[in-house]
Design a protein around this motif. Sequence first.
Motif, mmCIF file in Angstrom:
data_model
loop_
_atom_site.group_PDB
_atom_site.id
_atom_site.type_symbol
_atom_site.label_atom_id
_atom_site.label_comp_id
_atom_site.label_asym_id
_atom_site.label_seq_id
_atom_site.Cartn_x
_atom_site.Cartn_y
_atom_site.Cartn_z
ATOM 1 N N LEU A 148 -28.287 13.671 -18.337
ATOM 2 C CA LEU A 148 -29.386 14.596 -18.590
ATOM 3 C C LEU A 148 -29.590 15.786 -17.770
ATOM 4 N N TYR A 149 -30.008 16.853 -18.570
ATOM 5 C CA TYR A 149 -30.567 18.010 -18.019
ATOM 6 C C TYR A 149 -29.001 18.348 -16.984
ATOM 7 N N LYS A 150 -28.043 18.371 -17.665
ATOM 8 C CA LYS A 150 -26.700 18.622 -16.745
ATOM 9 C C LYS A 150 -26.678 20.013 -16.548
ATOM 10 N N ASN A 151 -26.342 20.349 -15.235
ATOM 11 C CA ASN A 151 -26.444 21.904 -14.662
ATOM 12 C C ASN A 151 -27.574 22.697 -15.275
ATOM 13 N N GLY A 152 -28.673 21.778 -15.274
ATOM 14 C CA GLY A 152 -30.195 22.562 -15.234
ATOM 15 C C GLY A 152 -30.376 23.242 -14.166
ATOM 16 N N LEU A 153 -31.444 24.159 -14.147
ATOM 17 C CA LEU A 153 -32.023 25.039 -13.054
ATOM 18 C C LEU A 153 -32.780 24.102 -12.124
ATOM 19 N N ASN A 154 -32.409 24.085 -11.088
ATOM 20 C CA ASN A 154 -33.083 23.179 -10.047
ATOM 21 C C ASN A 154 -32.903 21.615 -10.148
ATOM 22 N N ARG A 155 -31.889 21.428 -10.628
ATOM 23 C CA ARG A 155 -31.401 19.874 -11.238
ATOM 24 C C ARG A 155 -31.859 18.828 -10.246
ATOM 25 N N GLN A 156 -31.631 19.290 -8.951
ATOM 26 C CA GLN A 156 -31.657 18.303 -7.783
ATOM 27 C C GLN A 156 -33.246 17.592 -7.868
ATOM 28 N N LEU A 157 -34.118 18.526 -8.351
ATOM 29 C CA LEU A 157 -35.608 18.263 -8.339
ATOM 30 C C LEU A 157 -35.628 16.926 -9.650
ATOM 31 N N PHE A 158 -34.745 17.029 -10.414
ATOM 32 C CA PHE A 158 -34.654 16.345 -11.649
ATOM 33 C C PHE A 158 -34.151 14.880 -11.497
ATOM 34 N N LEU A 159 -33.387 14.850 -10.314
ATOM 35 C CA LEU A 159 -32.596 13.655 -10.125
ATOM 36 C C LEU A 159 -33.451 12.351 -9.880
ATOM 37 N N PRO A 160 -34.543 12.352 -9.280
ATOM 38 C CA PRO A 160 -35.436 11.113 -9.222
ATOM 39 C C PRO A 160 -35.649 10.637 -10.605
ATOM 40 N N PHE A 161 -36.072 11.583 -11.443
ATOM 41 C CA PHE A 161 -36.183 10.751 -12.876
ATOM 42 C C PHE A 161 -35.214 9.858 -13.337
ATOM 43 N N ILE A 162 -33.879 10.604 -13.268
ATOM 44 C CA ILE A 162 -32.806 9.627 -13.411
ATOM 45 C C ILE A 162 -32.618 8.442 -12.801
ATOM 46 N N ASP A 163 -32.969 8.286 -11.583
ATOM 47 C CA ASP A 163 -32.922 7.169 -10.593
ATOM 48 C C ASP A 163 -34.000 6.369 -11.128
ATOM 49 N N LEU A 164 -35.268 6.825 -11.521
ATOM 50 C CA LEU A 164 -36.299 6.080 -12.313
ATOM 51 C C LEU A 164 -35.989 5.222 -13.531
ATOM 52 N N LEU A 165 -35.504 6.004 -14.234
ATOM 53 C CA LEU A 165 -34.894 5.348 -15.629
ATOM 54 C C LEU A 165 -33.914 4.540 -15.429
ATOM 55 N N GLU A 166 -32.824 4.560 -14.585
ATOM 56 C CA GLU A 166 -31.992 3.367 -14.145
ATOM 57 C C GLU A 166 -32.640 2.427 -13.665
ATOM 58 N N ALA A 167 -33.602 2.474 -12.828
ATOM 59 C CA ALA A 167 -34.393 1.227 -12.085
ATOM 60 C C ALA A 167 -34.932 0.736 -13.002
ATOM 61 N N THR A 168 -35.541 1.222 -14.197
ATOM 62 C CA THR A 168 -36.648 0.558 -15.021
ATOM 63 C C THR A 168 -36.266 0.260 -16.500
ATOM 64 N N LEU A 169 -35.036 0.949 -16.787
ATOM 65 C CA LEU A 169 -34.582 0.617 -18.196
ATOM 66 C C LEU A 169 -33.258 -0.184 -18.097
ATOM 67 N N ASP A 170 -32.846 -1.009 -18.900
ATOM 68 C CA ASP A 170 -31.381 -1.249 -19.110
ATOM 69 C C ASP A 170 -30.789 -0.265 -19.973
ATOM 70 N N VAL A 171 -29.391 0.133 -19.737
ATOM 71 C CA VAL A 171 -28.661 1.228 -20.276
ATOM 72 C C VAL A 171 -27.516 0.415 -21.365
ATOM 73 N N GLU A 172 -27.807 0.697 -22.339
ATOM 74 C CA GLU A 172 -26.710 0.098 -23.352
ATOM 75 C C GLU A 172 -26.076 1.285 -24.180
ATOM 76 N N THR A 173 -24.687 1.185 -24.225
ATOM 77 C CA THR A 173 -23.713 2.213 -24.835
ATOM 78 C C THR A 173 -23.478 1.607 -26.349
ATOM 79 N N LEU A 174 -23.529 2.717 -27.394
ATOM 80 C CA LEU A 174 -23.324 2.435 -28.639
ATOM 81 C C LEU A 174 -22.194 3.581 -28.932
ATOM 82 N N ASN A 175 -20.976 3.224 -28.746
ATOM 83 C CA ASN A 175 -19.705 3.862 -29.094
ATOM 84 C C ASN A 175 -18.523 3.372 -29.897
ATOM 85 N N GLY A 176 -19.295 2.833 -31.031
ATOM 86 C CA GLY A 176 -18.578 2.320 -32.107
ATOM 87 C C GLY A 176 -17.439 3.223 -32.370
ATOM 88 N N PRO A 177 -16.459 2.643 -33.465
ATOM 89 C CA PRO A 177 -15.339 3.746 -33.782
ATOM 90 C C PRO A 177 -15.736 4.382 -34.891
#
Length: 385
Positions: free
Chosen positions: A185-214
């Motif tokens: 998320l927000y890959k290569n975005g301006l001041n992305r380092q300030l966004f990284l805590p949001f990613i940490d929060l998502l991963e700490a609070t939500l289960d991540v499931e991948t849908l990449n069927g054929p």
Amino acid sequence: MSVISAYENLVAQSELRPDPDQARVAARLDRLARELDAWTPPSPSWLGRLFGGGRRADAPPRGLYMWGSVGRGKSMLMDLFHDNVTISPRRRVHFHEFMLEVHAAIHDYRQMSEAQRRETFGRHAGDDPIPPVAGKIASEARLLCFDEMQVTDVADAMILGRLFTELFRNGVVVVTTSNRPPRDLYKNGLNRQLFLPFIDLLEATLDVETLNGPTDYRLDRLGGRPVYYVPNGPEATQALSEAFFRLTDYAVEDREKVPSDTLTVQGRQLFVPKALKGVAVFSFKRLCASPLGPADYLAIAQKYHTVIIVGIPKLGPEKRNEAKRFVTLIDALYEYRVKLLCAADAPPQELYTEGDGAFEFERTVSRLMEMQSADYLAQGHGIAA
């Protein structure tokens, strides 16, 4: 009906093909629905939650972040979950639309006097708008279902961490879809380092499931058929109508019941004649003969993964304004990788050959040609090449 039963019924009726990835995520959503049924949520008073009052509540169940390539069934599973879970109040909303509402609420809060803030939000309301805005959102939805979480705007990126921290603190459960894993998320975005805590929060609070069927179900439903029809007329209209019903799983016999939609753009209401499951239908006249501008076209491109346009005429010098709007519209759809299905009186290279801006229109011709290609159609909504 349970989420897993609803999913299995669709497979049994051959409306869906068996897909192990989808079945796994449907089972996870079914478990979350049961956990929500057993959950004691916070007090319905958002003021109580915000300032420490209200009854004690159980810890909320973990939400879900579903990601995968375009057309893998993420939105379909979200619909099944939202329609079959019983918790109330709940809300399903496109992520971009939600963030527009958040920015508007923050703006309104900042315009209030201190007395107005205290009267509306309580005596503890201060200069920081995030806690009261998040508290109000929490009072209106114990479950938030977001479609297409993507972050491209620096203004969104700078507030998401604090906003979602407050939402989770207020006991909101989140289920979201995305074309990207959280770390992208927000890959290569301006001041992305300030966004990284949001990613940490998502991963700490939500289960991540991948849908990449054929199977790319959205492409599969287009069936290799054309997406640009010439000329306008009954045959083109019939082909586009059939494409709409294939893309939305809507029964043809219910064609008169297809819902409309309304977008809020800079305080104005933009009417969408037909919209269902991320597919919107417009006439050229409504889009380009009306005084719409870039903000309107961007709102459409951000909200819908597929746009169907009927009645595109051959444009002459007297229609330079319509041609200019059409250029802006195609730029917005192209930027957000929206699938475009349309009917026109001429192929792209013959649409606008004389008049102000005819030279600049050549870029639009190029984009209209590319938007018919398999490579373009295979790209995810909102993801630039």
